[in-house]
Design an enzyme around this catalytic site. Structure first.
Site, PDB file in Angstrom:
ATOM      1  N   ASP A 233      23.105  13.370 -29.744  1.00  0.00           N
ATOM      2  CA  ASP A 233      22.777  12.891 -31.089  1.00  0.00           C
ATOM      3  C   ASP A 233      22.132  11.511 -31.079  1.00  0.00           C
ATOM      4  O   ASP A 233      22.143  10.819 -30.065  1.00  0.00           O
ATOM      5  CB  ASP A 233      24.046  12.859 -31.937  1.00  0.00           C
ATOM      6  CG  ASP A 233      24.488  14.257 -32.295  1.00  0.00           C
ATOM      7  OD1 ASP A 233      23.623  15.105 -32.542  1.00  0.00           O
ATOM      8  OD2 ASP A 233      25.713  14.505 -32.286  1.00  0.00           O
TER       9      ASP A 233
ATOM     10  N   TYR B 191      31.516  13.432 -20.153  1.00  0.00           N
ATOM     11  CA  TYR B 191      31.135  12.356 -21.071  1.00  0.00           C
ATOM     12  C   TYR B 191      32.030  11.142 -20.848  1.00  0.00           C
ATOM     13  O   TYR B 191      33.182  11.279 -20.430  1.00  0.00           O
ATOM     14  CB  TYR B 191      31.333  12.799 -22.531  1.00  0.00           C
ATOM     15  CG  TYR B 191      30.222  13.644 -23.095  1.00  0.00           C
ATOM     16  CD1 TYR B 191      29.097  13.058 -23.658  1.00  0.00           C
ATOM     17  CD2 TYR B 191      30.309  15.031 -23.086  1.00  0.00           C
ATOM     18  CE1 TYR B 191      28.077  13.833 -24.200  1.00  0.00           C
ATOM     19  CE2 TYR B 191      29.291  15.822 -23.622  1.00  0.00           C
ATOM     20  CZ  TYR B 191      28.181  15.212 -24.180  1.00  0.00           C
ATOM     21  OH  TYR B 191      27.174  15.981 -24.715  1.00  0.00           O
TER      22      TYR B 191
END
Lengths: 243, 243
Positions: free
Chosen positions: B51, B109
Site C-alpha cells: 500500500d 514483514y
C-alpha cells in the site's frame, strides 16, 4: 537561568549546525523558535558544530533564559515552533557555569555502513553502501584508534585548532545482519575526524590500505596515509556526555 | 524467458505498488523502465501489492522477456532507468511456470517501533514512536499469532478474498536499544493485516486492550476487539520466499 537542552535532527536538509547568513541551519532554526516563543533574541551554544548533512540523536546546546519559565517543560514549547526535522528531547535547569561547549567531557559518534552490491533505498538516507570487505580486518583496525594519540592526520585542513591530540575511550564496529555500525567515543574530535576514521576502516577492509598505515599516521601526521573523508549522510552525533 | 526479480524501494513517495492511472506507483515506474530498456510494453507481476507508504527490502516480481537478454545482468540495465527510490537487487531466469504471485510460499514483514516520549527525526521516516508500553506483554501477545487461524478480524474491509484463514510460521518482537522490531512470517496476509497486528500489540502494550482479545478475535472475527491500523511508514516487506 542556564538551560541545558538535548536535541535530535535529521541533517539532510540543513547546512549543518552553525548559523551562516540566510542558509537553513539547525542553530538558526532553534534560535528562530526561541524568538517566536519569547520575543527575545536568544543565542544558543552547541556542544560543537555538525557539518552539512550530519545527523544528531543527542546533540546538546545551552542558553540563558528568564527565570520565570519552567525548564523541564520548556522543550515542548520550543518544539511547537520547530520544523519536523528538529526535535528537542529534553530541557533542564543547569548550573550557572554550564556551557554546552566548554563543559563537554566526551562525545559519541556513529558511522553506519550496510553490506550490499546494489543501493538499498530504505537504507540510503542514513548509511553508506559497502561491498566485498574484510570485516575482521576492519574490527582489528578499530582497536588501533583507542587511547591517546595525535590525530593530526585524521583531520581535513580548513579549521585551525591548538592541539590535535585527542583521547579515544572506546571504538567498536558491530554487525547486525547486513548493517555495520562504527561507534566511537572520545574527549573531542577534529574537523572531519570520524569521517576520515570511517574512510580509513573502509579502505583497509577493501584491501586498499595496509592496516599499519593507521599507526604510521599517528607518528607522522601524514593525511595521505589514510582513507578519504566519507559521506556525511551516514554520520550521527549520538551522545554528548558532561560527567 | 520468465525472469524473477528482487526489488527494494522506499515507499514514502509512491501510491503503493499497483498501477493506478497517472499516480506514481512502484509497478508503474518499473514498467516504464522496462519500456525504456526494450521498447516493448512488458507487464510485471508482483508477489502482491504493497500500500501507499509501505517500503520493501525484498519484494519480488516476475515478467516475460526476450531470450536474447542475459538474465543475471538484467537488473543493472533496469536500474539505469529507475528513480533512486527503487533499486532492483537481482534478476535470474526462472522456471517457465514461475509467477511471482502464485508461486509464493511465504512472506516476511517487519513493523518498526521506537521508544521515545518525543519524535526522533532520524527515526521518524521508517518507524513509529511509542512510549510507556509493557514490552513483555507485547512479546506474550506476539506468540498468540503463531499457527493456523482465521484472521478475518485482522483485516480492513475493502478487498474481498475467498478465505481469511492463514498460517503464521513465526512471529517475534525484538528490542535493540530503543528500537523494537515486530517480524512476522506467514503463508499470506490479508489487507492491512500486519498493520492491525502491530496496532493490537501496541494497544495491549499500553494496557488499553486485554491480551485475551486476540484469541477472542480469532474465534469471533470481530474487528472491534483489536487495535487500530497503524501508519504505513513503519512497515517493510522484508522477504518473499518461494521454496
Amino acid at each position: 537561568m542556564i538551560v541545558k537542552a538535548v536535541v535530535s535532527y535529521d541533517g539532510t536538509l540543513f547546512y549543518g549546525w552553525q548559523v551562516q547568513g540566510e542558509k537553513r541551519t539547525v542553530q538558526g532554526e532553534i534560535e528562530k523558535a526561541l524568538f517566536s516563543l519569547t520575543g527575545k533574541n536568544i543565542r544558543i551554544t552547541g556542544s560543537g558544530r555538525t557539518d552539512t548533512g550530519v545527523h544528531a540523536l543527542g546533540q546538546v546546546f545551552s542558553f540563558e533564559i528568564d527565570e520565570k519559565i519552567e525548564a523541564k517543560r520548556l522543550y515542548k514549547a520550543i518544539n511547537a515552533y520547530l520544523p519536523e526535522d528538529i526535535r528537542v528531547l529534553s530541557t533542564e535547569k543547569a548550573k550557572d557555569d554550564f556551557n554546552a561547549r566548554f563543559s563537554c567531557k566526551k562525545k559519541t559518534y556513529e558511522y553506519r555502513f550496510y553490506l550490499s552490491e546494489t543501493e538499498i533505498p530504505v537504507k540510503e538516507r542514513y548509511a553508506l553502501k559497502i561491498f566485498d570487505v574484510d570485516i575482521e580486518k576492519m574490527q582489528e583496525s578499530v582497536k588501533l584508534f583507542n587511547g591517546y594519540h595525535d590525530f593530526k592526520a585524521f583531520s581535513s585542513s580548513g579549521r585551525t585548532v591548538k592541539s590535535t591530540e585527542r583521547t579515544i575511550f572506546d571504538s567498536s564496529l558491530k554487525q547486525f545482519e547486513n548493517d555495520l555500525i562504527f561507534t566511537v567515543t572520545g574527549d573531542g574530535f577534529l574537523y572531519n575526524m570520524v569521517r576520515i576514521m570511517a574512510g580509513t576502516l573502509l579502505q583497509v577492509g577493501m584491501g586498499k590500505l595496509p592496516i599499519e598505515n593507521i599507526t604510521n599516521a599517528f607518528e607522522t601526521g601524514n593525511r595521505n596515509l589514510l582513507g578519504k573523508t566519507l559521506n556525511a549522510k551516514a554520520l550521527v552525533l549520538k551522545e554528548v556526555i558532561y560527567e
